[in-house]
Design a protein around this motif. Sequence first.
Motif, PDB file in Angstrom:
ATOM      1  N   LEU A  79       0.824  -1.203   0.000  1.00 54.24           N
ATOM      2  CA  LEU A  79       0.000   0.000   0.000  1.00 54.24           C
ATOM      3  C   LEU A  79       0.863   1.259   0.000  1.00 54.24           C
ATOM      4  O   LEU A  79       0.638   2.173  -0.802  1.00 54.24           O
ATOM      5  N   ILE A  80       1.859   1.313   0.869  1.00 51.91           N
ATOM      6  CA  ILE A  80       2.736   2.485   0.942  1.00 51.91           C
ATOM      7  C   ILE A  80       3.483   2.672  -0.374  1.00 51.91           C
ATOM      8  O   ILE A  80       3.608   3.796  -0.872  1.00 51.91           O
ATOM      9  N   THR A  81       3.966   1.593  -0.967  1.00 48.87           N
ATOM     10  CA  THR A  81       4.674   1.685  -2.252  1.00 48.87           C
ATOM     11  C   THR A  81       3.759   2.235  -3.336  1.00 48.87           C
ATOM     12  O   THR A  81       4.155   3.102  -4.122  1.00 48.87           O
ATOM     13  N   LEU A  82       2.524   1.740  -3.397  1.00 47.54           N
ATOM     14  CA  LEU A  82       1.575   2.237  -4.397  1.00 47.54           C
ATOM     15  C   LEU A  82       1.292   3.727  -4.200  1.00 47.54           C
ATOM     16  O   LEU A  82       1.213   4.485  -5.176  1.00 47.54           O
ATOM     17  N   ILE A  83       1.148   4.154  -2.958  1.00 47.07           N
ATOM     18  CA  ILE A  83       0.893   5.570  -2.682  1.00 47.07           C
ATOM     19  C   ILE A  83       2.113   6.407  -3.049  1.00 47.07           C
ATOM     20  O   ILE A  83       1.980   7.483  -3.643  1.00 47.07           O
ATOM     21  N   LYS A  84       3.311   5.932  -2.731  1.00 47.87           N
ATOM     22  CA  LYS A  84       4.537   6.651  -3.096  1.00 47.87           C
ATOM     23  C   LYS A  84       4.644   6.815  -4.606  1.00 47.87           C
ATOM     24  O   LYS A  84       4.990   7.890  -5.102  1.00 47.87           O
ATOM     25  N   GLU A  85       4.356   5.741  -5.337  1.00 47.36           N
ATOM     26  CA  GLU A  85       4.420   5.806  -6.806  1.00 47.36           C
ATOM     27  C   GLU A  85       3.387   6.781  -7.346  1.00 47.36           C
ATOM     28  O   GLU A  85       3.671   7.534  -8.278  1.00 47.36           O
ATOM     29  N   TRP A  86       2.197   6.783  -6.764  1.00 50.69           N
ATOM     30  CA  TRP A  86       1.161   7.706  -7.209  1.00 50.69           C
ATOM     31  C   TRP A  86       1.582   9.144  -6.926  1.00 50.69           C
ATOM     32  O   TRP A  86       1.435  10.024  -7.789  1.00 50.69           O
ATOM     33  N   CYS A  87       2.120   9.408  -5.737  1.00 56.77           N
ATOM     34  CA  CYS A  87       2.565  10.757  -5.379  1.00 56.77           C
ATOM     35  C   CYS A  87       3.727  11.220  -6.262  1.00 56.77           C
ATOM     36  O   CYS A  87       3.829  12.405  -6.591  1.00 56.77           O
ATOM     37  N   ALA A  88       4.592  10.301  -6.660  1.00 58.76           N
ATOM     38  CA  ALA A  88       5.771  10.653  -7.455  1.00 58.76           C
ATOM     39  C   ALA A  88       5.405  11.164  -8.849  1.00 58.76           C
ATOM     40  O   ALA A  88       6.231  11.804  -9.510  1.00 58.76           O
ATOM     41  N   LYS A  89       4.180  10.922  -9.292  1.00 59.81           N
ATOM     42  CA  LYS A  89       3.758  11.418 -10.612  1.00 59.81           C
ATOM     43  C   LYS A  89       3.713  12.943 -10.662  1.00 59.81           C
ATOM     44  O   LYS A  89       3.791  13.535 -11.727  1.00 59.81           O
ATOM     45  N   GLU A  90       3.549  13.567  -9.505  1.00 62.09           N
ATOM     46  CA  GLU A  90       3.489  15.024  -9.415  1.00 62.09           C
ATOM     47  C   GLU A  90       4.074  15.420  -8.063  1.00 62.09           C
ATOM     48  O   GLU A  90       3.582  14.997  -7.016  1.00 62.09           O
ATOM     49  N   GLN A 114      11.900  12.155   5.384  1.00 61.48           N
ATOM     50  CA  GLN A 114      10.549  11.620   5.199  1.00 61.48           C
ATOM     51  C   GLN A 114      10.593  10.119   4.932  1.00 61.48           C
ATOM     52  O   GLN A 114       9.763   9.373   5.434  1.00 61.48           O
ATOM     53  N   GLU A 115      11.556   9.666   4.153  1.00 65.69           N
ATOM     54  CA  GLU A 115      11.700   8.228   3.904  1.00 65.69           C
ATOM     55  C   GLU A 115      11.913   7.481   5.216  1.00 65.69           C
ATOM     56  O   GLU A 115      11.348   6.415   5.426  1.00 65.69           O
ATOM     57  N   ARG A 116      12.710   8.056   6.106  1.00 68.08           N
ATOM     58  CA  ARG A 116      12.958   7.446   7.417  1.00 68.08           C
ATOM     59  C   ARG A 116      11.666   7.412   8.236  1.00 68.08           C
ATOM     60  O   ARG A 116      11.355   6.406   8.874  1.00 68.08           O
ATOM     61  N   MET A 117      10.883   8.500   8.173  1.00 69.66           N
ATOM     62  CA  MET A 117       9.617   8.544   8.908  1.00 69.66           C
ATOM     63  C   MET A 117       8.651   7.476   8.389  1.00 69.66           C
ATOM     64  O   MET A 117       7.946   6.845   9.182  1.00 69.66           O
ATOM     65  N   VAL A 118       8.638   7.244   7.088  1.00 69.37           N
ATOM     66  CA  VAL A 118       7.757   6.221   6.515  1.00 69.37           C
ATOM     67  C   VAL A 118       8.196   4.837   6.977  1.00 69.37           C
ATOM     68  O   VAL A 118       7.374   4.008   7.364  1.00 69.37           O
ATOM     69  N   ARG A 119       9.517   4.581   6.973  1.00 70.93           N
ATOM     70  CA  ARG A 119      10.020   3.284   7.455  1.00 70.93           C
ATOM     71  C   ARG A 119       9.684   3.078   8.927  1.00 70.93           C
ATOM     72  O   ARG A 119       9.256   1.993   9.336  1.00 70.93           O
ATOM     73  N   ARG A 124       6.344   0.647  13.236  1.00 68.64           N
ATOM     74  CA  ARG A 124       5.395   0.810  14.349  1.00 68.64           C
ATOM     75  C   ARG A 124       4.113   0.038  14.095  1.00 68.64           C
ATOM     76  O   ARG A 124       3.617  -0.664  14.974  1.00 68.64           O
ATOM     77  N   ILE A 125       3.562   0.164  12.910  1.00 64.07           N
ATOM     78  CA  ILE A 125       2.279  -0.488  12.657  1.00 64.07           C
ATOM     79  C   ILE A 125       2.418  -1.994  12.579  1.00 64.07           C
ATOM     80  O   ILE A 125       1.517  -2.718  12.974  1.00 64.07           O
ATOM     81  N   SER A 126       3.559  -2.477  12.108  1.00 63.71           N
ATOM     82  CA  SER A 126       3.732  -3.932  12.084  1.00 63.71           C
ATOM     83  C   SER A 126       3.938  -4.461  13.491  1.00 63.71           C
ATOM     84  O   SER A 126       3.511  -5.562  13.816  1.00 63.71           O
ATOM     85  N   GLY A 127       4.556  -3.670  14.369  1.00 63.03           N
ATOM     86  CA  GLY A 127       4.729  -4.063  15.757  1.00 63.03           C
ATOM     87  C   GLY A 127       3.418  -4.061  16.514  1.00 63.03           C
ATOM     88  O   GLY A 127       3.155  -4.927  17.342  1.00 63.03           O
ATOM     89  N   ASP A 128       2.530  -3.077  16.218  1.00 61.00           N
ATOM     90  CA  ASP A 128       1.233  -2.987  16.886  1.00 61.00           C
ATOM     91  C   ASP A 128       0.272  -4.058  16.429  1.00 61.00           C
ATOM     92  O   ASP A 128      -0.681  -4.372  17.114  1.00 61.00           O
ATOM     93  N   ALA A 129       0.522  -4.632  15.269  1.00 63.65           N
ATOM     94  CA  ALA A 129      -0.419  -5.599  14.716  1.00 63.65           C
ATOM     95  C   ALA A 129      -0.387  -6.921  15.448  1.00 63.65           C
ATOM     96  O   ALA A 129      -1.274  -7.753  15.286  1.00 63.65           O
ATOM     97  N   GLY A 130       0.640  -7.135  16.266  1.00 66.11           N
ATOM     98  CA  GLY A 130       0.704  -8.372  17.026  1.00 66.11           C
ATOM     99  C   GLY A 130       0.907  -9.581  16.126  1.00 66.11           C
ATOM    100  O   GLY A 130       0.291 -10.607  16.317  1.00 66.11           O
TER     101      GLY A 130
END
Length: 138
Positions: A79-90, A114-119, A124-130
């Motif tokens: 999902l994050i990769t798809l959003i990054k690719e979409w944002c990179a168009k503009e 920003q790349e570090r913040m995304v990582r 964080r979200i993978s850790g919270d997912a249990g």
Amino acid sequence: MRDGGPQWTLTVLTGGDTLRQERLTRDLHDNLERAGGLVVGFHDAEGCAEPGRKGTGVGEVALWATTTAAIVRPASQVLITLIKEWCAKERHRKVVVTIAGDSVEITGRPDAAQERMVREFQDRISGDAGLGPDDSAA
């Protein structure tokens, strides 16, 4: 159909230009909908924002997305990769991605910070997912 995996909220930021926000949100929706393993829809305009404040129910459009995968981390990476690719168009495109009360902003021209913040967000979200069993209970 919001019962696949964890639910994400995706908000395209346009600096208050609601027509542009709607157009870009629909474009992002179409782009994500073409990807396999994702279910995407528009948030309902439930509830009104307080008077004098803008909210996702008043003049703003937001998406929800869920994954059909059982494992959160690979799905979040897709999902994050798809959003990054979409944002990179503009370079002026910005999307706020929110899940479980945590969020990160993705832009069309990210810098190293920003790349570090995304990582870190993904960690964080993978850790919270249990994910995985709790071996200490044995």
